[in-house]
Design an enzyme around this catalytic site. Sequence first.
Site, short mmCIF file in Angstrom:
data_model
loop_
_atom_site.label_atom_id
_atom_site.label_comp_id
_atom_site.label_asym_id
_atom_site.label_seq_id
_atom_site.Cartn_x
_atom_site.Cartn_y
_atom_site.Cartn_z
N SER A 74 0.84 -1.20 0.00
CA SER A 74 0.00 0.00 0.00
C SER A 74 0.87 1.25 0.00
O SER A 74 1.99 1.24 0.52
CB SER A 74 -0.85 -0.02 1.27
OG SER A 74 -1.39 1.25 1.53
N TYR A 88 -1.81 -0.89 10.87
CA TYR A 88 -2.02 -1.48 9.54
C TYR A 88 -0.87 -1.09 8.61
O TYR A 88 -0.27 -1.94 7.94
CB TYR A 88 -3.36 -0.99 8.97
CG TYR A 88 -3.49 -1.15 7.47
CD1 TYR A 88 -3.82 -2.37 6.90
CD2 TYR A 88 -3.26 -0.06 6.61
CE1 TYR A 88 -3.92 -2.51 5.53
CE2 TYR A 88 -3.35 -0.19 5.24
CZ TYR A 88 -3.69 -1.42 4.71
OH TYR A 88 -3.77 -1.55 3.34
N LYS A 115 2.29 -3.39 6.70
CA LYS A 115 2.67 -3.39 5.28
C LYS A 115 4.17 -3.14 5.14
O LYS A 115 4.84 -3.77 4.32
CB LYS A 115 1.86 -2.35 4.50
CG LYS A 115 0.39 -2.68 4.35
CD LYS A 115 0.16 -3.92 3.50
CE LYS A 115 -1.29 -4.36 3.48
NZ LYS A 115 -1.50 -5.71 2.95
C1 UD1 Z 1 -5.80 4.45 3.61
C2 UD1 Z 1 -4.40 4.23 3.07
C3 UD1 Z 1 -4.39 3.16 2.05
C4 UD1 Z 1 -5.02 1.91 2.61
C5 UD1 Z 1 -6.43 2.23 3.01
C6 UD1 Z 1 -7.06 0.99 3.63
C7 UD1 Z 1 -3.04 6.25 3.10
C8 UD1 Z 1 -2.59 7.45 2.34
N1 UD1 Z 1 -3.90 5.45 2.46
O1 UD1 Z 1 -6.55 5.02 2.58
O2 UD1 Z 1 -3.08 2.89 1.64
O3 UD1 Z 1 -4.98 0.88 1.67
O4 UD1 Z 1 -6.41 3.26 3.99
O5 UD1 Z 1 -8.36 1.25 4.04
O6 UD1 Z 1 -2.67 6.02 4.22
N2 UD1 Z 1 -12.95 10.53 3.88
C9 UD1 Z 1 -13.92 11.45 4.29
N3 UD1 Z 1 -15.07 10.97 4.82
C10 UD1 Z 1 -15.34 9.64 4.95
C11 UD1 Z 1 -14.34 8.71 4.53
C12 UD1 Z 1 -13.16 9.19 4.01
O7 UD1 Z 1 -13.73 12.66 4.20
O8 UD1 Z 1 -16.41 9.29 5.47
C13 UD1 Z 1 -11.71 11.02 3.31
C14 UD1 Z 1 -10.48 10.65 4.14
O9 UD1 Z 1 -10.24 11.60 5.12
C15 UD1 Z 1 -9.41 10.64 3.05
C16 UD1 Z 1 -10.15 10.24 1.77
O10 UD1 Z 1 -11.52 10.43 2.06
O11 UD1 Z 1 -8.91 11.92 2.87
C17 UD1 Z 1 -9.93 8.79 1.39
O12 UD1 Z 1 -10.13 8.00 2.56
P1 UD1 Z 1 -10.16 6.41 2.51
O13 UD1 Z 1 -11.04 5.96 1.40
O14 UD1 Z 1 -10.48 5.94 3.89
O15 UD1 Z 1 -8.70 6.01 2.10
P2 UD1 Z 1 -7.27 6.41 2.73
O16 UD1 Z 1 -7.40 6.81 4.14
O17 UD1 Z 1 -6.63 7.32 1.78
#
Ligand code: UD1
Length: 333
Positions: free
Chosen positions: A127, A152, A156
Amino acid sequence: MKKNILVTGGAGYIGSHTLVELYNSGYKPIVVDNLSNSSLNNIKGAEQITKSKIDFYKLDCTDFEQMNKLFEEQKNIDAVIHFAAFKSVEESVIQPDKYFSNNIGSLEILINLMNSHNVNNIIFSSSCTVYGSPEFLPVNELAPFGKAESPYGETKQLCEKLIQKSEINSISLRYFNPVGSHPSSLIGDCSADKPNNLVPIICEVASGKRKSMQIFGNDYNTPDGTCVRDYIHVVDLAKAHVMAVNHILNNTKIKTAYNLGVGKGLSVLEVIDSFQKVNNLKISHALGPRRAGDVEKIYSDNTKINIELGWFPVMSFESALETAWNWEKLKNL
Ligand code: UD1
């Protein structure tokens, strides 16, 4: 004769998409999955898409005895793709031991068995989280491992190091943010746990399962203040695994890692906006506080995989959002 590829976690979201692409490229996937956070429906779906029977073992990768039996039974495994792992960042903070013992324990057993059964090639599901908060963007594979944002993420990093130290040929694929589903809607994300990721949460709001969603922070140093990520269609991601298998089987002494992203950053607000436009829906959302452990922005430099494996993303972000929503609708029928 077809080459045999052992796919751990093959009944999961990315695993099931990879089964289809492996089969379509002339490989014989053999699946091992304990179905703890995946579904037999994904195996059935992959069988329907490929019109073939897929060998399936309901096993836990941390069960040495059972895994050993499998290796004895399947004498000619040419390569392993190791997806099986726990994947919730949030849960890993609450139950770190569960993550260390399962994610690292299963890999240790696998390496051990690969050594004793003379299986020399592994593709590992890594990841972009290994980079932590990278200093330069787009981030390339020369960037060092950063401070892990969660247990997590730490698993990795540790797994990549374990593989690096082993004698086995290896390719670690560092996924950015996988989204979307197969166009058939026969396979998809069947995780039993509550979704934590952005697009599955948007889909739950769209389906009415959730009334609204929160945007985790809008005071980041990004164009609209919300976090930036690199969203990659799961079908493109799955195809990269086949290219990695081709590469590892045609070369000796491979130990490398590739970024798997499209190379473009999108903000949370841009994702919600695109989802609304593509699917002609309104997604109720509100601004909330930052989520602990979130990286401000990260997107990939994918030049290395472009050049060395000839992989390029071809699926559009819009099709990822459309297929994600189609999957959510069917899942709830
Ligand atoms: C993270 C990891 C990724 C991992 C994944 C597993 C990083 C950069 N990425 O993904 O490698 O495989 O977790 O689950 O560490 N968001 C909102 N509201 C929500 C949900 C999400 O605003 O209800 C935002 C989050 O703050 C983030 C973006 O959406 O900025 C993407 O979030 P998400 O889909 O959870 O993925 P990552 O956190 O990027």
